[in-house]
Enzyme design. Structure first.
Site, PDB file in Angstrom:
ATOM      1  N   CYS A   1       0.914  -1.264  -0.132  1.00  0.00           N
ATOM      2  CA  CYS A   1      -0.050   0.010   0.142  1.00  0.00           C
ATOM      3  C   CYS A   1       0.732   1.272  -0.096  1.00  0.00           C
ATOM      4  CB  CYS A   1      -0.952  -0.034   1.205  1.00  0.00           C
ATOM      5  SG  CYS A   1      -1.849   1.326   1.251  1.00  0.00           S
TER       6      CYS A   1
ATOM      7  N   CYS B   1      -3.187   7.329  -4.473  1.00  0.00           N
ATOM      8  CA  CYS B   1      -3.158   5.946  -4.534  1.00  0.00           C
ATOM      9  C   CYS B   1      -1.714   5.438  -4.770  1.00  0.00           C
ATOM     10  CB  CYS B   1      -4.158   4.932  -5.084  1.00  0.00           C
ATOM     11  SG  CYS B   1      -3.792   3.295  -4.866  1.00  0.00           S
TER      12      CYS B   1
END
Length: 341
Positions: A89, A252
């Site tokens: 992530c 992101c």
């Protein structure tokens, strides 16, 4: 394992990061990916406890802070969010490095550089600091690549679409502007969330998406809807959907890595170029191609870097008390009519 979980709270470019710095369970495995699989099997209730309501919310994400696994790393991270325990992530990496430095949890082995063991491999980051504040983190991600180009599919709501499927630590179907999708700017976030869920379901039902070098990394849990940037100084915008309920507020990190890999593979981004990627709310990451490489299977790939900022907003303690209702957490979608029948 402690029943008290101490956390640093913050966000990376608008997307929450809850980092567990005390109370995390001891994990079994030689690598962070082996430990991730052990966590999924034995401790997924902890992810639900800390990420879902009533202690979290449908867009919460976070990390568990651990000592390094490899000799040259400064620490290790496990990534948790509402959609599951992820291999990588990006926004949480930027946030966790910022938090660890500002909170004095680590003293980097090399000044100005941090190396982190993660389930997808290993990431190295440089950072800028003014006094006690880390003003930016630029991490070089794991090998990222375009897995499938011009995949034609039938979306349940939008009809015929052509997508690229790229990897940047997680797999992403990337939906560019086309006949049946004019751009993310024409739709609200909730609509894109519904379509994103349908996209994940469609691809997982019709294709077997597997990392060529790591069969433990498989399946589609995200979707990227692209469109026109808000600022003239940005190169593109996207709305990233994760799982059933998460809408990324940041651009992101793994998604930006996947998009940089996709654009490079298509000849749309030069090796010495940069891609300023906007989020739903207009926050930005800068993606770059740091190096060309190949996977073990021979597939061309790149090492992308992502540059972003994060802020600590507070600290919190959470308690595991089985007498509490909803101890495992919940999403409102758990109680939708189709699931209760």
């Amino acid at each position: 394992m402690s029943n008290i979980f101490k956390c640093i709270e913050g966000h990376t470019e608008g997307m929450p990061v809850r980092m567990v710095v005390s109370g995390a369970p001891e994990l079994v495995g030689h690598t962070m990916n082996e430990r991730r699989l052990y966590f999924i099997e034995h401790f997924d209730w902890l992810r639900r406890l800390l990420m879902l309501e009533p202690r979290g919310h449908s867009h919460m994400s976070g990390t568990l802070f651990y000592p390094p696994v490899s000799e040259d790393a400064d620490f290790s991270l496990l990534f948790v969010e509402t959609s599951g325990c992820l291999p990588m992530c990006g926004h949480a990496t930027v946030g966790s490095i910022t938090f660890a430095l500002e909170a004095g949890l680590i003293t980097p082995k090399k000044a100005g550089q941090v190396t982190v063991d993660v389930p997808a491999g290993k990431v190295t980051a440089t950072y800028q600091q003014e006094g006690s504040k880390v003003t930016s983190v630029r991490f070089t991600n794991v090998p990222s690549f375009l897995l499938y180009k011009d995949v034609a599919l039938t979306h349940p709501s939008l009809g015929k679409l052509v997508v690229d499927i790229a990897y940047g630590g997680n797999f992403y179907p990337i939906v560019e502007v086309q006949e049946n999708f004019p751009g993310c700017e024409f739709f609200d976030a909730e609509q894109l969330l519904v379509w994103g869920r349908e996209m994940q379901q469609t691809i997982n039902a019709t294709m077997n998406i597997v990392h060529p070098d790591n069969p433990d990394i498989r399946g589609i849990k995200h979707c990227m809807w692209t469109g026109k940037a808000l600022a003239e100084t940005s190169d593109g915008r996207s709305v990233v959907i994760a799982g059933d309920s998460l809408i990324d507020r940041s651009p992101c990190g793994t998604g930006s890595s996947a998009r940089v890999a996709q654009r490079f593979a298509r000849g749309l981004l030069a090796k010495d170029g940069s891609f300023t990627h906007e989020s739903l709310i207009g926050s930005r990451f800068i993606g770059r191609v740091e190096k060309e490489t190949k996977l073990e299977c021979g597939l061309p790939a790149i090492l992308p870097s992502i540059d972003g900022r994060a802020w600590i907003t507070g600290r919190a303690e959470f308690y595991y008390d089985p007498s509490q209702p909803y101890i495992d957490g919940f999403n409102l979608s758990d109680f939708s009519p189709k699931k209760s029948v």
